[in-house]
Write a protein that holds these residues in place. Structure first.
Motif, PDB file in Angstrom:
ATOM      1  N   ALA A 194      38.484  97.832  61.720  1.00 24.23           N
ATOM      2  CA  ALA A 194      37.227  97.088  61.792  1.00 24.23           C
ATOM      3  C   ALA A 194      36.457  97.121  60.474  1.00 24.23           C
ATOM      4  O   ALA A 194      35.227  97.186  60.443  1.00 24.23           O
ATOM      5  CB  ALA A 194      36.346  97.591  62.936  1.00 24.23           C
ATOM      6  N   ILE A 195      37.195  97.105  59.373  1.00 22.48           N
ATOM      7  CA  ILE A 195      36.532  97.059  58.078  1.00 22.48           C
ATOM      8  C   ILE A 195      37.002  95.818  57.306  1.00 22.48           C
ATOM      9  O   ILE A 195      38.038  95.238  57.619  1.00 22.48           O
ATOM     10  CB  ILE A 195      36.782  98.336  57.233  1.00 22.48           C
ATOM     11  N   VAL A 196      36.216  95.438  56.315  1.00 23.94           N
ATOM     12  CA  VAL A 196      36.573  94.255  55.531  1.00 23.94           C
ATOM     13  C   VAL A 196      37.015  94.631  54.120  1.00 23.94           C
ATOM     14  O   VAL A 196      37.524  93.798  53.369  1.00 23.94           O
ATOM     15  CB  VAL A 196      35.407  93.249  55.447  1.00 23.94           C
ATOM     16  N   ALA A 197      36.798  95.895  53.748  1.00 21.13           N
ATOM     17  CA  ALA A 197      37.210  96.334  52.415  1.00 21.13           C
ATOM     18  C   ALA A 197      37.347  97.843  52.400  1.00 21.13           C
ATOM     19  O   ALA A 197      36.709  98.551  53.200  1.00 21.13           O
ATOM     20  CB  ALA A 197      36.192  95.894  51.364  1.00 21.13           C
ATOM     21  N   PHE A 198      38.190  98.306  51.493  1.00 22.78           N
ATOM     22  CA  PHE A 198      38.417  99.742  51.347  1.00 22.78           C
ATOM     23  C   PHE A 198      38.372 100.104  49.869  1.00 22.78           C
ATOM     24  O   PHE A 198      38.911  99.384  49.031  1.00 22.78           O
ATOM     25  CB  PHE A 198      39.787 100.102  51.930  1.00 22.78           C
ATOM     26  N   ILE A 199      37.692 101.198  49.563  1.00 23.64           N
ATOM     27  CA  ILE A 199      37.647 101.689  48.180  1.00 23.64           C
ATOM     28  C   ILE A 199      38.005 103.165  48.189  1.00 23.64           C
ATOM     29  O   ILE A 199      37.283 103.989  48.752  1.00 23.64           O
ATOM     30  CB  ILE A 199      36.247 101.505  47.560  1.00 23.64           C
ATOM     31  N   LYS A 200      39.114 103.462  47.593  1.00 22.97           N
ATOM     32  CA  LYS A 200      39.603 104.841  47.589  1.00 22.97           C
ATOM     33  C   LYS A 200      38.675 105.746  46.772  1.00 22.97           C
ATOM     34  O   LYS A 200      38.158 105.340  45.729  1.00 22.97           O
ATOM     35  CB  LYS A 200      40.994 104.853  46.972  1.00 22.97           C
ATOM     36  N   ASP A 201      38.501 106.960  47.264  1.00 22.11           N
ATOM     37  CA  ASP A 201      37.776 107.949  46.472  1.00 22.11           C
ATOM     38  C   ASP A 201      38.518 108.171  45.162  1.00 22.11           C
ATOM     39  O   ASP A 201      39.745 108.274  45.140  1.00 22.11           O
ATOM     40  CB  ASP A 201      37.686 109.282  47.236  1.00 22.11           C
ATOM     41  N   GLY A 202      37.757 108.243  44.082  1.00 26.87           N
ATOM     42  CA  GLY A 202      38.381 108.445  42.774  1.00 26.87           C
ATOM     43  C   GLY A 202      38.658 107.154  42.030  1.00 26.87           C
ATOM     44  O   GLY A 202      39.058 107.184  40.867  1.00 26.87           O
ATOM     45  N   SER A 203      38.441 106.019  42.692  1.00 27.50           N
ATOM     46  CA  SER A 203      38.663 104.738  41.998  1.00 27.50           C
ATOM     47  C   SER A 203      37.726 104.622  40.801  1.00 27.50           C
ATOM     48  O   SER A 203      36.611 105.138  40.816  1.00 27.50           O
ATOM     49  CB  SER A 203      38.369 103.560  42.946  1.00 27.50           C
ATOM     50  N   ILE A 204      38.206 103.921  39.793  1.00 23.13           N
ATOM     51  CA  ILE A 204      37.378 103.620  38.622  1.00 23.13           C
ATOM     52  C   ILE A 204      37.031 102.137  38.689  1.00 23.13           C
ATOM     53  O   ILE A 204      37.902 101.284  38.533  1.00 23.13           O
ATOM     54  CB  ILE A 204      38.139 103.928  37.308  1.00 23.13           C
ATOM     55  N   LEU A 214      43.320  96.540  57.428  1.00 21.13           N
ATOM     56  CA  LEU A 214      41.859  96.612  57.364  1.00 21.13           C
ATOM     57  C   LEU A 214      41.247  96.281  58.721  1.00 21.13           C
ATOM     58  O   LEU A 214      40.358  96.978  59.213  1.00 21.13           O
ATOM     59  CB  LEU A 214      41.315  95.636  56.305  1.00 21.13           C
ATOM     60  N   LYS A 215      41.768  95.228  59.338  1.00 18.85           N
ATOM     61  CA  LYS A 215      41.170  94.764  60.585  1.00 18.85           C
ATOM     62  C   LYS A 215      41.310  95.784  61.715  1.00 18.85           C
ATOM     63  O   LYS A 215      40.418  95.914  62.539  1.00 18.85           O
ATOM     64  CB  LYS A 215      41.773  93.422  60.998  1.00 18.85           C
ATOM     65  N   GLU A 216      42.438  96.495  61.731  1.00 14.50           N
ATOM     66  CA  GLU A 216      42.626  97.540  62.752  1.00 14.50           C
ATOM     67  C   GLU A 216      41.489  98.549  62.716  1.00 14.50           C
ATOM     68  O   GLU A 216      41.123  99.133  63.720  1.00 14.50           O
ATOM     69  CB  GLU A 216      43.922  98.317  62.489  1.00 14.50           C
TER      70      GLU A 216
END
Ligand code: ADP
Ligand code: MG
Length: 577
Positions: free
Chosen positions: A194-204, A190-192
């Motif tokens: 420069a984000i603190v969170a990731f939410i994949k497309d299609g997540s429920i 995540l840090k590489e």
């Protein structure tokens, strides 16, 4: 070491006798193939907590491919998978008859999250599952025939159907382990980006109900706004693809805005739990948050012990000192301030706040209120006046759900809007609005010289004895009995498993015994604890672990939740340097 046939003989001998005679079967048994059955602890009566047994098999007899547990992340996932499989086999068994807990078979397998746990353990040489069984009795009279059915029919069934590779759905098992590994791989990267969170497309993201963590059917799948879209290479391909796409929430201050009931809190709740990996099919298996993210709430009534809340609260009535603030009964704003300071103390890099569970006066003081109630009469420096400083000076990001107050546009780096459960990047519109409607609100504070927060726990406050006996127990997922105290964790959102709560109770005790010396600060103590568990594993939480026995049911808590429990233990005392 006894032969397994001896167990049958023993059982025949004690048939019909009083329950205490079951004690005779405690011990270790071995069969021809080198499988072990350990009966570590026999319950006192058919209503007591069930007996503890372990089953151990040489790993080379199981056929499990080594790659399933070739590194730590995979091993944790694999152990979790096997415990789940054991659970499903137990579910298919017909319970033998008897009184009370007779015939019950239980394993502490996981829920939607995958955690390091003690229910199953894999080493270079063997695989072991830790199980509970209710030894059967009629009233208090031993039912040996039923016990034999457990030990000689049901246990072998469990072994056959879960501890051998042949009995597993191999594709599912591989996918499970790979999915968990992917999530941890993303977390580390995540840090590489420069984000603190990731939410994949299609997540429920939404859950079935307020009391269920299962995915909501017919939910609107998550879709990332193009401007926040990021791509991750995967360690293990998913559906033949080597990369996944989703929303990256940048470092800094992020607002989640939008109309009521449009999915804001749901998004934040998914992020809260994104500190843990999820099982495939959960819907949140690629919602990945920084591991140090902490949910911050208002929590009036909680205890606070010597916390420096002065960055947020000053000049309380009666000249109460807020640099070392203690109370048995905090207000909404003081509790929220303390929750933030305690999270910083342990090293959080991401704060998660929701307007639904925040104190309004802690979050904001608008221009009209500034006119009416003068600064001298208002102890609170609202969060809006510190949130940038937290990031600029301390590198701590914030994600804040705020549908009700546009003043925050001035301090936000990113503004995400939820609209009918879809997300939009509205940062530039929000910035445009700040120009069109300049805010006459006055920033009410200077930046602080320093923010170092460190408290030293006093060992004596952590004695778990009650009438000369150590008493530590998780009464519920949010309630720990610790000596004479009850620790109330009802406001702590990031405990996701009762066995984490159990572990937290024991962790406090272990930390007090091993690391509290009235000199070390809390943060250092918890770092030591982390190192110890990394090295020795969770079994060590059992005070008798060195005798090689059933360690009970623990899953790994984060140090933030251990600290949260310590901070809510009403007998705890601290010293400030
Ligand atoms: P808000 O915080 O914006 O007021 P919530 O996050 O509490 O809204 O969501 C309101 C309701 O909508 C909840 O019942 C939630 O389960 C449901 N919900 C949230 N996200 C979705 C989605 N993507 N698809 C379907 N229903 C959803
Ligand atoms: Mg809400």
């Amino acid at each position: 070491m006894k032969k397994i046939e001896e167990l049958r003989t023993l059982l025949e001998r004690i048939d019909g006798r009083g329950y205490k005679a079951y004690k005779d079967i405690e011990g270790a048994y071995r069969n021809k193939e080198g499988f072990y059955l350990f009966i570590d602890h026999v319950q006192g009566d058919p209503f007591a907590s069930p007996s503890k047994i372990r089953i151990r098999i040489p790993i080379n007899k199981t056929g499990f491919p080594k790659e399933l547990f070739k590194n730590k992340v995979r091993r944790i996932a694999f152990e979790d998978l096997v415990a789940r499989k054991v659970k499903s086999v137990i579910f298919s068994l017909k319970r033998v008859r008897g009184t009370g807990k007779s015939g019950l078979i239980h394993i502490d397998s996981g829920n939607q999250e995958v955690l390091e746990r003690t229910a199953c353990k894999v080493t270079e040489e063997w695989i072991e599952v830790r199980i509970y069984i209710g030894l059967p009795a009629e009233g208090r009279k031993i039912l040996s025939k039923e016990a034999e059915r457990i030990f000689f029919d049901q246990i072998p069934r469990i072994v056959e159907d879960s501890l051998f590779w042949e009995s597993h759905d191999k594709r599912y098992a591989r996918r499970f382990v790979e999915c968990i590994e992917n999530q941890e791989y993303i977390r580390e990267r995540l840090k590489e980006k420069a984000i603190v969170a990731f939410i994949k497309d299609g997540s429920i993201l939404p859950r079935e109900s307020g009391i269920s963590q299962l995915p909501l059917r017919s939910a609107v799948p998550f879709k990332s706004p193009p401007s926040l879209r990021v791509k991750f290479d995967l360690l293990n391909p998913v559906d033949g693809k080597k990369e996944i796409i989703g929303m990256g929430i940048p470092k800094g201050v992020t607002l989640i805005v939008g109309g009521g009931y449009h999915g804001k809190s749901t998004l934040l709740q998914a992020l809260e739990r994104g500190v843990y990996p999820h099982i495939p099919g959960d819907g949140r298996e690629y919602v990945v948050t920084l591991p140090t993210a902490v949910k911050i709430k208002a929590e009036d009534g909680r205890r606070i012990e010597k916390v420096d809340i002065s960055p947020f609260i000053n000049n309380l009535p009666k000249g109460i000192d807020t640099r070392s603030f203690s109370t048995e009964n905090a207000s909404g704003s003081t509790s929220q301030a303390a929750n933030i300071m305690e999270a910083i103390e342990i090293g959080s890099e991401l704060l998660l706040l929701d307007e639904d569970t925040s104190a309004t006066n802690f979050m904001i003081r608008d221009v009209r209120m500034q006119q009416l109630v003068r600064k001298e009469n208002e102890p609170i420096t609202p969060f809006i006046d510190r949130v940038r400083e937290l990031y600029n000076r301390l590198g701590i990001s914030t994600i804040l759900v705020m549908g009700g107050c546009g003043d925050y546009f001035d301090v936000a780096d990113t503004v995400i809007m939820m609209k009918e459960y879809l997300s939009y990047d509205v940062t530039s519109e929000a910035k445009e609005i700040t120009k069109r409607y300049p805010n006459r609100r006055i920033k009410e504070t200077e930046e602080l010289e320093k923010w170092d927060i460190s408290r030293i726990p006093i060992k004596e406050g952590f004695d778990p004895h009650r009438r000369h006996k150590i008493k530590i127990d998780a009464k519920d997922i949010d309630k720990i009995l610790y000596g004479n105290e009850i620790i109330d964790l009802k406001w702590i959102d990031q405990i996701v498993d009762l066995s984490q709560t159990r572990a937290i109770g024991m962790a406090i005790y272990l930390c007090s015994k091993r690391f509290m010396d009235n000199k070390r600060p809390l943060r250092e103590i918890l770092k030591e604890f982390e190192r110890l568990i990394d090295k020795e594993g969770l079994d060590i939480l059992d005070p008798h672990y060195k005798y090689e026995r059933h360690p009970g049911s623990f899953s790994r808590p984060r140090i933030f939740e251990i600290a949260a429990a310590i901070n809510r233990l009403r007998s705890a005392r601290f010293r400030i340097l």
